[in-house]
Design a protein around this motif. Structure first.
Motif, PDB file in Angstrom:
ATOM      1  N   GLY A   1       0.806  -1.210   0.000  1.00  0.00           N
ATOM      2  CA  GLY A   1       0.000   0.000   0.000  1.00  0.00           C
ATOM      3  C   GLY A   1       0.842   1.264   0.000  1.00  0.00           C
ATOM      4  N   PRO A   2       0.194   2.413  -0.190  1.00  0.00           N
ATOM      5  CA  PRO A   2       0.921   3.677  -0.261  1.00  0.00           C
ATOM      6  C   PRO A   2       1.669   3.984   1.034  1.00  0.00           C
ATOM      7  N   CYS A   3       2.867   4.494   0.852  1.00  0.00           N
ATOM      8  CA  CYS A   3       3.712   4.982   1.950  1.00  0.00           C
ATOM      9  C   CYS A   3       4.085   3.911   2.969  1.00  0.00           C
ATOM     10  N   VAL A   4       4.083   2.643   2.569  1.00  0.00           N
ATOM     11  CA  VAL A   4       4.603   1.590   3.443  1.00  0.00           C
ATOM     12  C   VAL A   4       6.095   1.850   3.637  1.00  0.00           C
ATOM     13  N   THR A   5       6.580   1.628   4.866  1.00  0.00           N
ATOM     14  CA  THR A   5       7.988   1.857   5.183  1.00  0.00           C
ATOM     15  C   THR A   5       8.675   0.536   5.495  1.00  0.00           C
ATOM     16  N   PHE A   6       9.675   0.196   4.693  1.00  0.00           N
ATOM     17  CA  PHE A   6      10.545  -0.941   4.978  1.00  0.00           C
ATOM     18  C   PHE A   6      11.812  -0.396   5.623  1.00  0.00           C
ATOM     19  N   THR A   7      12.338  -1.107   6.617  1.00  0.00           N
ATOM     20  CA  THR A   7      13.598  -0.712   7.243  1.00  0.00           C
ATOM     21  C   THR A   7      14.556  -1.891   7.162  1.00  0.00           C
ATOM     22  N   ASN A   8      15.870  -1.617   7.146  1.00  0.00           N
ATOM     23  CA  ASN A   8      16.812  -2.733   7.036  1.00  0.00           C
ATOM     24  C   ASN A   8      17.982  -2.641   8.011  1.00  0.00           C
ATOM     25  N   ASP A   9      17.926  -1.713   8.942  1.00  0.00           N
ATOM     26  CA  ASP A   9      19.026  -1.521   9.889  1.00  0.00           C
ATOM     27  C   ASP A   9      18.429  -1.311  11.283  1.00  0.00           C
ATOM     28  N   LYS A  10      18.698  -2.250  12.205  1.00  0.00           N
ATOM     29  CA  LYS A  10      18.114  -2.153  13.555  1.00  0.00           C
ATOM     30  C   LYS A  10      18.747  -1.060  14.403  1.00  0.00           C
ATOM     31  N   ILE A  11      19.980  -0.691  14.089  1.00  0.00           N
ATOM     32  CA  ILE A  11      20.668   0.334  14.871  1.00  0.00           C
ATOM     33  C   ILE A  11      21.255   1.364  13.902  1.00  0.00           C
ATOM     34  N   PRO A  12      20.401   2.177  13.274  1.00  0.00           N
ATOM     35  CA  PRO A  12      20.904   3.115  12.264  1.00  0.00           C
ATOM     36  C   PRO A  12      21.688   4.269  12.885  1.00  0.00           C
ATOM     37  N   ARG A  13      22.815   4.574  12.288  1.00  0.00           N
ATOM     38  CA  ARG A  13      23.644   5.708  12.672  1.00  0.00           C
ATOM     39  C   ARG A  13      24.142   6.374  11.394  1.00  0.00           C
ATOM     40  N   SER A  14      24.266   7.677  11.436  1.00  0.00           N
ATOM     41  CA  SER A  14      24.758   8.407  10.283  1.00  0.00           C
ATOM     42  C   SER A  14      26.197   8.004   9.975  1.00  0.00           C
ATOM     43  N   LYS A  15      26.421   7.624   8.737  1.00  0.00           N
ATOM     44  CA  LYS A  15      27.745   7.271   8.206  1.00  0.00           C
ATOM     45  C   LYS A  15      28.353   6.026   8.827  1.00  0.00           C
ATOM     46  N   ILE A  16      27.550   5.230   9.543  1.00  0.00           N
ATOM     47  CA  ILE A  16      28.004   3.952  10.091  1.00  0.00           C
ATOM     48  C   ILE A  16      27.050   2.890   9.555  1.00  0.00           C
ATOM     49  N   TYR A  17      27.566   1.980   8.725  1.00  0.00           N
ATOM     50  CA  TYR A  17      26.717   1.020   8.040  1.00  0.00           C
ATOM     51  C   TYR A  17      27.046  -0.395   8.491  1.00  0.00           C
ATOM     52  N   PRO A  18      26.028  -1.245   8.608  1.00  0.00           N
ATOM     53  CA  PRO A  18      26.302  -2.634   8.983  1.00  0.00           C
ATOM     54  C   PRO A  18      27.017  -3.357   7.845  1.00  0.00           C
ATOM     55  N   ASP A  19      27.691  -4.446   8.183  1.00  0.00           N
ATOM     56  CA  ASP A  19      28.350  -5.247   7.144  1.00  0.00           C
ATOM     57  C   ASP A  19      27.323  -5.820   6.171  1.00  0.00           C
ATOM     58  N   LYS A  20      26.165  -6.157   6.718  1.00  0.00           N
ATOM     59  CA  LYS A  20      25.101  -6.719   5.896  1.00  0.00           C
ATOM     60  C   LYS A  20      23.764  -6.241   6.445  1.00  0.00           C
ATOM     61  N   PHE A  21      22.894  -5.773   5.550  1.00  0.00           N
ATOM     62  CA  PHE A  21      21.576  -5.342   5.982  1.00  0.00           C
ATOM     63  C   PHE A  21      20.695  -6.559   6.232  1.00  0.00           C
ATOM     64  N   LEU A  22      19.807  -6.438   7.214  1.00  0.00           N
ATOM     65  CA  LEU A  22      18.875  -7.521   7.521  1.00  0.00           C
ATOM     66  C   LEU A  22      17.822  -7.630   6.425  1.00  0.00           C
ATOM     67  N   LYS A  23      17.376  -8.843   6.174  1.00  0.00           N
ATOM     68  CA  LYS A  23      16.417  -9.117   5.108  1.00  0.00           C
ATOM     69  C   LYS A  23      14.986  -8.941   5.604  1.00  0.00           C
ATOM     70  N   ILE A  24      14.117  -8.623   4.675  1.00  0.00           N
ATOM     71  CA  ILE A  24      12.669  -8.643   4.882  1.00  0.00           C
ATOM     72  C   ILE A  24      12.102  -9.468   3.736  1.00  0.00           C
TER      73      ILE A  24
END
Length: 155
Positions: free
Chosen positions: A75-98
């Motif tokens: 549906g419209p404006c559904v939000t998917f997220t892929n990082d449980k602990i998001p920080r600016s300029k700090i990225y996980p080695d691998k994003f979690l799947k949905i």
């Protein structure tokens, strides 16, 4: 396949009969199946797989690690997220799947947290926040989303 002239589509893995409307961005690595409808103002990142006969309504961002199986409705404006602990300029080695399994539907403005699987033919109510897996044929609503009923296979 129909790609609107006001969209930016880099992927060549798009099935026949798929419509991509204006102001859509599809990155090079994305895979989109046949007979899909990708509505306006949508972003699809590289590590995304979209099956056949999928509808993605306007205002949806599909981030790396999301897989939508066949006959899914977003549906419209559904939000998917892929990082449980998001920080600016700090990225996980691998994003979690949905993973959204065959025939499932997600209502407008629902939020899907990383690492979640939404079962076959399940329905997520509008505005729900999905924090854990949703069983097949379940209807979930609320924050956090909870099962309110089970659908029959005929629904």
């Amino acid at each position: 396949m129909n790609i609107h002239s006001l969209s930016d589509v880099k992927s060549t893995s798009i099935g026949k009969g798929t419509n991509i409307w204006q102001f859509v961005v599809v990155l090079k690595g994305a895979v989109i199946g046949e007979n899909c409808n990708i509505c306006a103002n949508t972003l699809i990142e590289n590590d995304v797989i979209i099956g056949n006969n999928v509808t993605v309504k306007s205002g949806v961002y599909i981030w790396d690690g999301v897989e939508l199986e066949d006959n899914v409705f977003i549906g419209p404006c559904v939000t998917f997220t892929n990082d449980k602990i998001p920080r600016s300029k700090i990225y996980p080695d691998k994003f979690l799947k949905i993973k959204v399994k065959k025939g499932a539907s997600i209502g407008a403005n629902a939020t899907i947290l990383p690492g979640v699987t939404i079962g076959e033919m399940a329905m997520v109510g509008a505005g729900s926040v999905v924090t854990k897996d949703v069983p097949a044929y379940a209807v979930v609503v609320g924050n956090p989303a909870k099962v309110i009923r089970w659908m029959s296979q005929d629904e």
